[in-house]
Motif scaffolding. Structure first.
Motif, PDB file in Angstrom:
ATOM      1  N   VAL A   1     -25.792  12.103   9.753  1.00  0.00           N
ATOM      2  CA  VAL A   1     -26.528  12.421  10.980  1.00  0.00           C
ATOM      3  C   VAL A   1     -26.095  13.794  11.496  1.00  0.00           C
ATOM      4  O   VAL A   1     -24.890  14.090  11.564  1.00  0.00           O
ATOM      5  N   PHE A   2     -27.066  14.624  11.847  1.00  0.00           N
ATOM      6  CA  PHE A   2     -26.776  15.972  12.340  1.00  0.00           C
ATOM      7  C   PHE A   2     -26.634  15.919  13.858  1.00  0.00           C
ATOM      8  O   PHE A   2     -27.616  15.720  14.578  1.00  0.00           O
ATOM      9  N   PRO A   3     -25.424  16.078  14.391  1.00  0.00           N
ATOM     10  CA  PRO A   3     -25.201  15.889  15.828  1.00  0.00           C
ATOM     11  C   PRO A   3     -25.947  16.875  16.706  1.00  0.00           C
ATOM     12  O   PRO A   3     -26.330  16.534  17.830  1.00  0.00           O
ATOM     13  N   ASP A   4     -26.174  18.095  16.227  1.00  0.00           N
ATOM     14  CA  ASP A   4     -26.856  19.098  17.042  1.00  0.00           C
ATOM     15  C   ASP A   4     -28.273  18.653  17.397  1.00  0.00           C
ATOM     16  O   ASP A   4     -28.818  19.031  18.435  1.00  0.00           O
ATOM     17  N   SER A   5     -28.884  17.858  16.526  1.00  0.00           N
ATOM     18  CA  SER A   5     -30.207  17.312  16.785  1.00  0.00           C
ATOM     19  C   SER A   5     -30.125  15.980  17.518  1.00  0.00           C
ATOM     20  O   SER A   5     -30.827  15.744  18.513  1.00  0.00           O
ATOM     21  N   ASN A   6     -29.247  15.115  17.058  1.00  0.00           N
ATOM     22  CA  ASN A   6     -29.166  13.748  17.572  1.00  0.00           C
ATOM     23  C   ASN A   6     -28.765  13.686  19.043  1.00  0.00           C
ATOM     24  O   ASN A   6     -29.152  12.766  19.762  1.00  0.00           O
ATOM     25  N   ALA A   7     -28.011  14.671  19.501  1.00  0.00           N
ATOM     26  CA  ALA A   7     -27.559  14.681  20.897  1.00  0.00           C
ATOM     27  C   ALA A   7     -28.662  15.038  21.873  1.00  0.00           C
ATOM     28  O   ALA A   7     -28.507  14.845  23.085  1.00  0.00           O
ATOM     29  N   HIS A   8     -29.795  15.528  21.365  1.00  0.00           N
ATOM     30  CA  HIS A   8     -30.836  16.052  22.255  1.00  0.00           C
ATOM     31  C   HIS A   8     -32.218  15.470  21.973  1.00  0.00           C
ATOM     32  O   HIS A   8     -33.228  16.117  22.262  1.00  0.00           O
ATOM     33  N   GLY A   9     -32.236  14.265  21.412  1.00  0.00           N
ATOM     34  CA  GLY A   9     -33.515  13.602  21.217  1.00  0.00           C
ATOM     35  C   GLY A   9     -34.322  14.131  20.060  1.00  0.00           C
ATOM     36  O   GLY A   9     -35.512  13.816  19.938  1.00  0.00           O
TER      37      GLY A   9
END
Length: 225
Positions: free
Chosen positions: A175-183
């Motif tokens: 999972v890519f956190p930069d994307s997952n943290a912002h919907g």
């Protein structure tokens, strides 16, 4: 944008003093803070990366004066209000709380052992193919920021931004956190262990021949020329 929480490798904060391994909590309310965070996470209204970003988004004054679990509670209050699980007025006690339709999904005591034993793996299948292999020379992105969300969450540490390193191994796709943290969805991509020489990261390392291994997602890296 400077990131106050991005303290790794920063000078001036004093030495790291290891604690005894058997010391987990320092106050009676610490395990309650952890339990509350885990229990509310089970309702599915937010994910791990959103939770991390909420802690990082505390005001600089609060972030520096809060203890570890105060940061957890402050971040939890932030993310719960952001996703509409509770209101600020409910948290402040100025209005009566409204029962949430998510309440039935909370993590009850009888489920804790099973959920913790299962863990929360973040490896995922992905159509994004690895472009690097063990031994390849790479350069980390010059600025430790979120490429798509201004001031957003990223796991690229400032001390490694712009540094030249070597691929040690591929961890698979995660999972890519930069994307997952912002919907933006999980957007899994290859994750690598990257080796950096201490002298590449700091101007005057105490042990210049030491190496630092940093896990980095593929979009953080380019091939060294």
């Amino acid at each position: 944008m400077s990131r106050l929480h991005d303290m790794g490798g920063r000078f001036g904060d004093g030495p790291v003093v290891p604690e005894p391994e058997d010391v987990i909590f320092h106050a009676d309310w610490h395990p309650r803070a952890m339990a509350l965070t885990v229990a509310t996470g089970a309702v599915g209204a937010f994910n791990l990366d959103m939770s991390r970003h909420a802690r990082e988004s505390l005001s600089p004054k609060d972030y520096m004066r809060f203890s570890y679990y105060e940061k957890w509670l402050g971040g939890l209050a932030n993310v719960l209000t952001q996703v509409g699980v509770v209101t600020r007025e409910e948290l402040a006690g100025t209005v009566d709380p409204t029962p949430s339709p998510l309440a039935e999904r909370k993590l009850n005591a009888d489920r804790v052992a099973g959920v913790l034993a299962k863990g929360g793996p973040v490896d995922r299948p992905s159509d994004v193919a690895p472009v690097f292999a063990a031994g390849d020379l790479v350069v980390a992105r010059r600025f430790a920021d979120n490429a798509d969300v201004s001031g957003g969450h990223t796991r690229l540490p400032s001390y490694a931004a712009g540094a030249r390193g070597r691929i040690l191994r591929l961890h698979g796709t995660h999972v890519f956190p930069d994307s997952n943290a912002h919907g933006g969805g999980e957007a899994p991509e290859p994750l690598y262990a990257v080796v950096f020489a201490a002298a590449e990261l700091w101007a005057h390392p105490e042990h210049p021949h030491d190496e630092v291994v940093v896990d980095m997602w593929q979009s953080y890296l380019t091939a060294a020329t």
